[in-house]
Write a protein that holds these residues in place. Structure first.
Motif, PDB file in Angstrom:
ATOM      1  N   UNK A   1       1.479   7.545 -14.733  1.00  0.00           N
ATOM      2  CA  UNK A   1       1.365   6.359 -14.271  1.00  0.00           C
ATOM      3  C   UNK A   1       0.259   6.243 -12.985  1.00  0.00           C
ATOM      4  N   UNK A   2      -0.725   7.118 -12.635  1.00  0.00           N
ATOM      5  CA  UNK A   2      -1.298   6.835 -11.382  1.00  0.00           C
ATOM      6  C   UNK A   2      -2.675   7.308 -12.079  1.00  0.00           C
TER       7      UNK A   2
ATOM      8  N   UNK B   1      -8.726  13.517 -11.484  1.00  0.00           N
ATOM      9  CA  UNK B   1      -9.146  12.505 -12.140  1.00  0.00           C
ATOM     10  C   UNK B   1      -8.431  11.527 -10.591  1.00  0.00           C
ATOM     11  N   UNK B   2      -9.220  10.338 -12.280  1.00  0.00           N
ATOM     12  CA  UNK B   2     -10.039   9.012 -11.875  1.00  0.00           C
ATOM     13  C   UNK B   2      -9.128   7.850 -12.220  1.00  0.00           C
ATOM     14  N   UNK B   3      -8.543   7.414 -11.129  1.00  0.00           N
ATOM     15  CA  UNK B   3      -7.431   5.925 -10.884  1.00  0.00           C
ATOM     16  C   UNK B   3      -7.451   5.147 -11.820  1.00  0.00           C
ATOM     17  N   UNK B   4      -6.634   4.134 -11.799  1.00  0.00           N
ATOM     18  CA  UNK B   4      -6.455   3.520 -12.971  1.00  0.00           C
ATOM     19  C   UNK B   4      -6.553   2.168 -11.814  1.00  0.00           C
TER      20      UNK B   4
ATOM     21  N   UNK C   1      -3.860   2.589 -19.484  1.00  0.00           N
ATOM     22  CA  UNK C   1      -3.085   2.290 -20.707  1.00  0.00           C
ATOM     23  C   UNK C   1      -1.581   2.067 -20.866  1.00  0.00           C
ATOM     24  N   UNK C   2      -0.926   3.212 -20.535  1.00  0.00           N
ATOM     25  CA  UNK C   2       0.405   3.706 -20.619  1.00  0.00           C
ATOM     26  C   UNK C   2       1.055   2.410 -18.818  1.00  0.00           C
ATOM     27  N   UNK C   3       0.226   2.314 -17.782  1.00  0.00           N
ATOM     28  CA  UNK C   3       0.511   2.325 -16.553  1.00  0.00           C
ATOM     29  C   UNK C   3       0.624   0.379 -17.102  1.00  0.00           C
ATOM     30  N   UNK C   4       0.171  -0.205 -17.655  1.00  0.00           N
ATOM     31  CA  UNK C   4      -0.682  -1.466 -18.438  1.00  0.00           C
ATOM     32  C   UNK C   4       1.139  -1.850 -19.122  1.00  0.00           C
ATOM     33  N   UNK C   5       0.826  -1.015 -20.012  1.00  0.00           N
ATOM     34  CA  UNK C   5       2.634  -1.100 -20.538  1.00  0.00           C
ATOM     35  C   UNK C   5       3.340  -1.838 -20.070  1.00  0.00           C
TER      36      UNK C   5
ATOM     37  N   UNK D   1       0.376  -1.016  -0.003  1.00  0.00           N
ATOM     38  CA  UNK D   1      -0.034  -0.561  -0.485  1.00  0.00           C
ATOM     39  C   UNK D   1       0.524   1.540   0.026  1.00  0.00           C
ATOM     40  N   UNK D   2       0.687   2.170  -0.921  1.00  0.00           N
ATOM     41  CA  UNK D   2       1.926   3.371  -0.871  1.00  0.00           C
ATOM     42  C   UNK D   2       1.002   4.799  -1.186  1.00  0.00           C
ATOM     43  N   UNK D   3       1.600   5.515  -0.099  1.00  0.00           N
ATOM     44  CA  UNK D   3       0.817   6.754   0.216  1.00  0.00           C
ATOM     45  C   UNK D   3       1.884   7.716  -0.722  1.00  0.00           C
ATOM     46  N   UNK D   4       1.566   8.394  -0.708  1.00  0.00           N
ATOM     47  CA  UNK D   4       2.777  10.043  -0.598  1.00  0.00           C
ATOM     48  C   UNK D   4       3.658   9.405  -2.974  1.00  0.00           C
ATOM     49  N   UNK D   5       2.895   9.081  -3.810  1.00  0.00           N
ATOM     50  CA  UNK D   5       3.647   8.508  -5.011  1.00  0.00           C
ATOM     51  C   UNK D   5       4.403   9.483  -5.377  1.00  0.00           C
TER      52      UNK D   5
END
Length: 126
Positions: free
Chosen positions: A19-20, A56-59, A24-28, A9-13
């Motif tokens: 990447x958030x 913006x919505x998350x992915x 499609x870019x995150x998946x690639x 579990x990540x906070x403060x990315x």
């Protein structure tokens, strides 16, 4: 049935916001990291959630592995993400590959706070 299930579990990315928010870019990138870790992607799926009053919505990016799965969920409005890497160790121990994949994802998101867990699965006798 033995396996290793890693979560973080990540906070403060501090990563680039793409990447958030860009499924499609995150998946690639996830598929590239899976291959770099020596695991085998067999299917993949990405989904973008709608924007809301908070931004913006998350992915969600999911990669089905021959060894099991990788799933990433993001919360850009909170600068957060959750990571889930599970590998079955039937026939071969893929634990080191799972740990390498998680480490690469942690580097990608560059979070200020990380909570990690590791669960050995499948220890129940038949």
């Amino acid at each position: 049935m033995l396996g290793l299930h890693l979560t973080a579990d990540l906070r403060g990315c501090r990563c680039d916001s793409v990447w958030l928010t860009d499924a499609e870019r995150l998946l690639a990138r996830c598929v590239d990291l899976v291959q770099a870790a020596g695991l085998q992607a067999v299917a993949q799926l990405a989904h973008t959630f709608p924007s809301n009053a908070h931004g913006p919505g998350g992915v969600t990016a999911t990669v089905l592995l021959a060894e099991s799965h990788l799933c990433v969920h993001t919360w850009p409005e909170e600068g957060g993400a959750t990571l889930d890497v599970y590998v079955c160790n039937f026939g071969h121990d893929h634990s080191a590959k799972a740990q390498a994949l998680l480490a690469a994802l942690l580097a990608l998101f560059d979070a200020t706070a990380v909570q990690q867990h590791a669960l050995r699965r499948g220890g129940v006798s038949p």
